[in-house]
Design a protein around this motif. Structure first.
Motif, PDB file in Angstrom:
ATOM      1  N   LEU A   1       0.843  -1.191   0.000  1.00 29.01           N
ATOM      2  CA  LEU A   1       0.000   0.000   0.000  1.00 29.01           C
ATOM      3  C   LEU A   1       0.882   1.246   0.000  1.00 29.01           C
ATOM      4  O   LEU A   1       0.621   2.203  -0.712  1.00 29.01           O
ATOM      5  CB  LEU A   1      -0.907  -0.023   1.234  1.00 29.01           C
ATOM      6  CG  LEU A   1      -1.984   1.036   1.326  1.00 29.01           C
ATOM      7  CD1 LEU A   1      -2.945   0.968   0.157  1.00 29.01           C
ATOM      8  CD2 LEU A   1      -2.758   0.890   2.634  1.00 29.01           C
ATOM      9  N   GLY A   2       1.934   1.211   0.813  1.00 28.28           N
ATOM     10  CA  GLY A   2       2.851   2.336   0.802  1.00 28.28           C
ATOM     11  C   GLY A   2       3.655   2.473   2.076  1.00 28.28           C
ATOM     12  O   GLY A   2       3.650   1.583   2.931  1.00 28.28           O
TER      13      GLY A   2
ATOM     14  N   ARG B   1      14.975  14.772   5.775  1.00 25.32           N
ATOM     15  CA  ARG B   1      14.705  15.102   4.372  1.00 25.32           C
ATOM     16  C   ARG B   1      15.358  14.089   3.438  1.00 25.32           C
ATOM     17  O   ARG B   1      14.768  13.635   2.474  1.00 25.32           O
ATOM     18  CB  ARG B   1      15.214  16.512   4.004  1.00 25.32           C
ATOM     19  CG  ARG B   1      14.730  17.683   4.827  1.00 25.32           C
ATOM     20  CD  ARG B   1      13.248  17.957   4.952  1.00 25.32           C
ATOM     21  NE  ARG B   1      12.310  17.303   4.060  1.00 25.32           N
ATOM     22  CZ  ARG B   1      11.065  16.987   4.409  1.00 25.32           C
ATOM     23  NH1 ARG B   1      10.602  17.257   5.609  1.00 25.32           N
ATOM     24  NH2 ARG B   1      10.275  16.405   3.557  1.00 25.32           N
ATOM     25  N   GLU B   2      16.604  13.733   3.751  1.00 26.64           N
ATOM     26  CA  GLU B   2      17.321  12.799   2.872  1.00 26.64           C
ATOM     27  C   GLU B   2      16.670  11.425   2.889  1.00 26.64           C
ATOM     28  O   GLU B   2      16.546  10.769   1.862  1.00 26.64           O
ATOM     29  CB  GLU B   2      18.789  12.712   3.296  1.00 26.64           C
ATOM     30  CG  GLU B   2      19.556  13.957   2.881  1.00 26.64           C
ATOM     31  CD  GLU B   2      21.028  13.918   3.298  1.00 26.64           C
ATOM     32  OE1 GLU B   2      21.721  14.910   3.014  1.00 26.64           O
ATOM     33  OE2 GLU B   2      21.451  12.910   3.897  1.00 26.64           O
ATOM     34  N   ALA B   3      16.252  11.001   4.070  1.00 29.45           N
ATOM     35  CA  ALA B   3      15.632   9.678   4.181  1.00 29.45           C
ATOM     36  C   ALA B   3      14.302   9.643   3.430  1.00 29.45           C
ATOM     37  O   ALA B   3      13.953   8.645   2.805  1.00 29.45           O
ATOM     38  CB  ALA B   3      15.422   9.323   5.649  1.00 29.45           C
ATOM     39  N   VAL B   4      13.566  10.749   3.475  1.00 25.97           N
ATOM     40  CA  VAL B   4      12.292  10.801   2.761  1.00 25.97           C
ATOM     41  C   VAL B   4      12.529  10.720   1.252  1.00 25.97           C
ATOM     42  O   VAL B   4      11.816  10.009   0.531  1.00 25.97           O
ATOM     43  CB  VAL B   4      11.502  12.073   3.147  1.00 25.97           C
ATOM     44  CG1 VAL B   4      10.283  12.243   2.261  1.00 25.97           C
ATOM     45  CG2 VAL B   4      11.073  11.997   4.614  1.00 25.97           C
ATOM     46  N   GLU B   5      13.564  11.424   0.786  1.00 27.97           N
ATOM     47  CA  GLU B   5      13.921  11.320  -0.639  1.00 27.97           C
ATOM     48  C   GLU B   5      14.238   9.877  -1.007  1.00 27.97           C
ATOM     49  O   GLU B   5      13.822   9.366  -2.042  1.00 27.97           O
ATOM     50  CB  GLU B   5      15.145  12.200  -0.959  1.00 27.97           C
ATOM     51  CG  GLU B   5      14.810  13.662  -1.116  1.00 27.97           C
ATOM     52  CD  GLU B   5      13.603  13.877  -2.014  1.00 27.97           C
ATOM     53  OE1 GLU B   5      13.600  13.343  -3.139  1.00 27.97           O
ATOM     54  OE2 GLU B   5      12.643  14.549  -1.565  1.00 27.97           O
ATOM     55  N   TYR B   6      14.973   9.233  -0.137  1.00 28.01           N
ATOM     56  CA  TYR B   6      15.376   7.853  -0.389  1.00 28.01           C
ATOM     57  C   TYR B   6      14.155   6.934  -0.478  1.00 28.01           C
ATOM     58  O   TYR B   6      14.035   6.127  -1.408  1.00 28.01           O
ATOM     59  CB  TYR B   6      16.320   7.361   0.709  1.00 28.01           C
ATOM     60  CG  TYR B   6      16.563   5.875   0.654  1.00 28.01           C
ATOM     61  CD1 TYR B   6      17.505   5.334  -0.213  1.00 28.01           C
ATOM     62  CD2 TYR B   6      15.815   5.005   1.448  1.00 28.01           C
ATOM     63  CE1 TYR B   6      17.693   3.964  -0.287  1.00 28.01           C
ATOM     64  CE2 TYR B   6      16.004   3.637   1.387  1.00 28.01           C
ATOM     65  CZ  TYR B   6      16.944   3.122   0.521  1.00 28.01           C
ATOM     66  OH  TYR B   6      17.112   1.769   0.451  1.00 28.01           O
ATOM     67  N   VAL B   7      13.244   7.073   0.458  1.00 26.56           N
ATOM     68  CA  VAL B   7      12.097   6.159   0.473  1.00 26.56           C
ATOM     69  C   VAL B   7      11.195   6.435  -0.743  1.00 26.56           C
ATOM     70  O   VAL B   7      10.585   5.531  -1.305  1.00 26.56           O
ATOM     71  CB  VAL B   7      11.355   6.208   1.834  1.00 26.56           C
ATOM     72  CG1 VAL B   7      10.462   7.394   1.975  1.00 26.56           C
ATOM     73  CG2 VAL B   7      10.589   4.914   2.090  1.00 26.56           C
TER      74      VAL B   7
ATOM     75  N   ILE C   1      12.692   4.471  -3.529  1.00 26.47           N
ATOM     76  CA  ILE C   1      12.362   3.041  -3.391  1.00 26.47           C
ATOM     77  C   ILE C   1      10.941   2.785  -3.881  1.00 26.47           C
ATOM     78  O   ILE C   1      10.673   1.826  -4.599  1.00 26.47           O
ATOM     79  CB  ILE C   1      12.431   2.607  -1.902  1.00 26.47           C
ATOM     80  CG1 ILE C   1      13.861   2.684  -1.397  1.00 26.47           C
ATOM     81  CG2 ILE C   1      11.836   1.214  -1.720  1.00 26.47           C
ATOM     82  CD1 ILE C   1      14.323   1.445  -0.710  1.00 26.47           C
ATOM     83  N   ALA C   2      10.022   3.656  -3.466  1.00 23.59           N
ATOM     84  CA  ALA C   2       8.623   3.474  -3.850  1.00 23.59           C
ATOM     85  C   ALA C   2       8.482   3.534  -5.368  1.00 23.59           C
ATOM     86  O   ALA C   2       7.750   2.758  -5.975  1.00 23.59           O
ATOM     87  CB  ALA C   2       7.756   4.534  -3.181  1.00 23.59           C
ATOM     88  N   GLU C   3       9.227   4.460  -5.991  1.00 29.74           N
ATOM     89  CA  GLU C   3       9.145   4.593  -7.441  1.00 29.74           C
ATOM     90  C   GLU C   3       9.661   3.341  -8.134  1.00 29.74           C
ATOM     91  O   GLU C   3       9.084   2.859  -9.096  1.00 29.74           O
ATOM     92  CB  GLU C   3       9.973   5.797  -7.881  1.00 29.74           C
ATOM     93  CG  GLU C   3       9.209   6.741  -8.783  1.00 29.74           C
ATOM     94  CD  GLU C   3       9.878   8.091  -8.826  1.00 29.74           C
ATOM     95  OE1 GLU C   3      10.945   8.180  -9.464  1.00 29.74           O
ATOM     96  OE2 GLU C   3       9.362   9.030  -8.181  1.00 29.74           O
ATOM     97  N   GLU C   4      10.735   2.812  -7.564  1.00 31.66           N
ATOM     98  CA  GLU C   4      11.388   1.667  -8.179  1.00 31.66           C
ATOM     99  C   GLU C   4      10.611   0.380  -7.943  1.00 31.66           C
ATOM    100  O   GLU C   4      10.482  -0.454  -8.834  1.00 31.66           O
ATOM    101  CB  GLU C   4      12.785   1.559  -7.547  1.00 31.66           C
ATOM    102  CG  GLU C   4      13.771   0.679  -8.271  1.00 31.66           C
ATOM    103  CD  GLU C   4      15.078   0.634  -7.477  1.00 31.66           C
ATOM    104  OE1 GLU C   4      15.601  -0.467  -7.271  1.00 31.66           O
ATOM    105  OE2 GLU C   4      15.540   1.710  -7.026  1.00 31.66           O
ATOM    106  N   ARG C   5      10.074   0.227  -6.736  1.00 35.57           N
ATOM    107  CA  ARG C   5       9.548  -1.091  -6.368  1.00 35.57           C
ATOM    108  C   ARG C   5       8.056  -1.106  -6.059  1.00 35.57           C
ATOM    109  O   ARG C   5       7.516  -2.123  -5.648  1.00 35.57           O
ATOM    110  CB  ARG C   5      10.335  -1.636  -5.162  1.00 35.57           C
ATOM    111  CG  ARG C   5      11.829  -1.633  -5.438  1.00 35.57           C
ATOM    112  CD  ARG C   5      12.620  -2.475  -4.512  1.00 35.57           C
ATOM    113  NE  ARG C   5      12.205  -3.864  -4.470  1.00 35.57           N
ATOM    114  CZ  ARG C   5      12.928  -4.845  -3.921  1.00 35.57           C
ATOM    115  NH1 ARG C   5      14.090  -4.563  -3.398  1.00 35.57           N
ATOM    116  NH2 ARG C   5      12.481  -6.069  -3.904  1.00 35.57           N
TER     117      ARG C   5
END
Ligand SMILES: Nc1ncnc2c1ncn2[C@@H]1O[C@H](COP(=O)(O)OP(=O)(O)O)[C@@H](O)[C@H]1O
Ligand SMILES: [Mg+2]
Length: 258
Positions: free
Chosen positions: A177-178, A192-198, A201-205
């Protein structure tokens, strides 16, 4: 009826806090909700000020139906909201399931009988990737991943998503779901950096990062000591406001997916 589980094999990322807030929030919005504490630590149970009557053979373990003629008792928490409690005895599920045929599907099978009784079942899981957690994933329609944005939050997510992908080979209808960003502190660059990272991941997977981020706040840390979800304990707090938004966002997303 949809089954949503809070999963992340990292501890302390707000799985239990989020399970409580969503369950209370959904129930107040008129949904019939069953919470399932599927963590042998029983934090969801104790955070509601409850104790399982049978610590060695808690309701969550009974639920799996490993022994004949064992009843499962739900505890009513409030209007529209009940819980299946847990305690340390749930640990036994790992050894008892290990030699069984179809050991990953016991929870999935057990929850079928609740399908007509509730709108949502919300499962809280333990911080590991054990057979019990695999049972939680297999039983789910949707996985919701609380993500605490800090150093070291990353590696676990990959392992978790690999397991989910593996399980989806057998049961493709399980969806991610997310991600919910929890304990966010926007003043911190690491957040901020961790949010960018996640997001990447969401975009990729697959899956989405919910817009409603949950800020860090002392009331959230206090609420379990008083047997209440953050929505009940401190309804005017920022954290409660964030969770209210999250409830709306998730329900809207679920309606769109249906
Ligand atoms: N938004 C928040 N702000 C501050 N503390 C929080 C917040 N959310 C959760 N906590 C606290 O962080 C700790 C870990 O949360 P918990 O929900 O138990 O995580 P998990 O179930 O993933 O182990 C708990 O003490 C909880 O009260
Ligand atoms: Mg927990």
């Amino acid at each position: 009826m949809k089954i949503i589980s809070l999963v992340n094999q990292k501890g302390g990322v707000a799985k239990t806090t989020t399970a409580m807030a969503l369950a209370d929030g959904f129930a107040r919005r008129g949904k019939k909700v069953l919470l399932v504490d599927f963590d042998p630590q029983g934090h969801l149970t104790t955070s509601y000020g409850l104790e399982d009557e049978n610590p060695d053979y808690p309701e969550a373990l009974r639920l799996l139906g490993l022994d004949k003629g064992i009843e499962v008792k739900e505890t009513v928490l409030s209007h529209n909201l009940s819980i299946i409690t847990s305690d340390i005895g749930l640990e036994e599920a790992n050894t008892r399931l290990a030699p069984k045929y179809g050991r990953e599907r016991f929870l999935d099978r057990a929850l079928r009988k609740y399908r007509d009784l509730y709108d949502y079942i919300i499962i809280d899981s333990n911080p590991s990737l054990s057979i019990t957690t695999i049972n939680v994933i297999v039983a789910s329609d949707y996985i919701l991943i609380p993500f605490k944005p800090e150093f070291n939050s990353f590696k676990g997510i990959d392992l978790l998503l690999d397991s989910v992908t593996e399980i989806q080979r057998d049961k493709p209808e399980i969806g991610v779901l997310g991600y919910v960003v929890t304990m966010a502190d926007p003043r911190r660059r690491s957040t901020r950096e961790a949010v960018e990272y996640v997001r990447s991941i969401a975009e990729e997977r697959g899956g989405r990062v919910f817009h409603s981020e949950i800020r860090v706040g002392v009331a959230a840390a206090d609420a379990p000591s008083y047997g209440k979800s953050i929505l009940e304990y401190a309804p005017n707090s920022g954290v409660a406001a964030d969770y209210e938004h999250l409830c709306d966002e998730i329900l809207k997303t679920l309606e769109m997916e249906a």
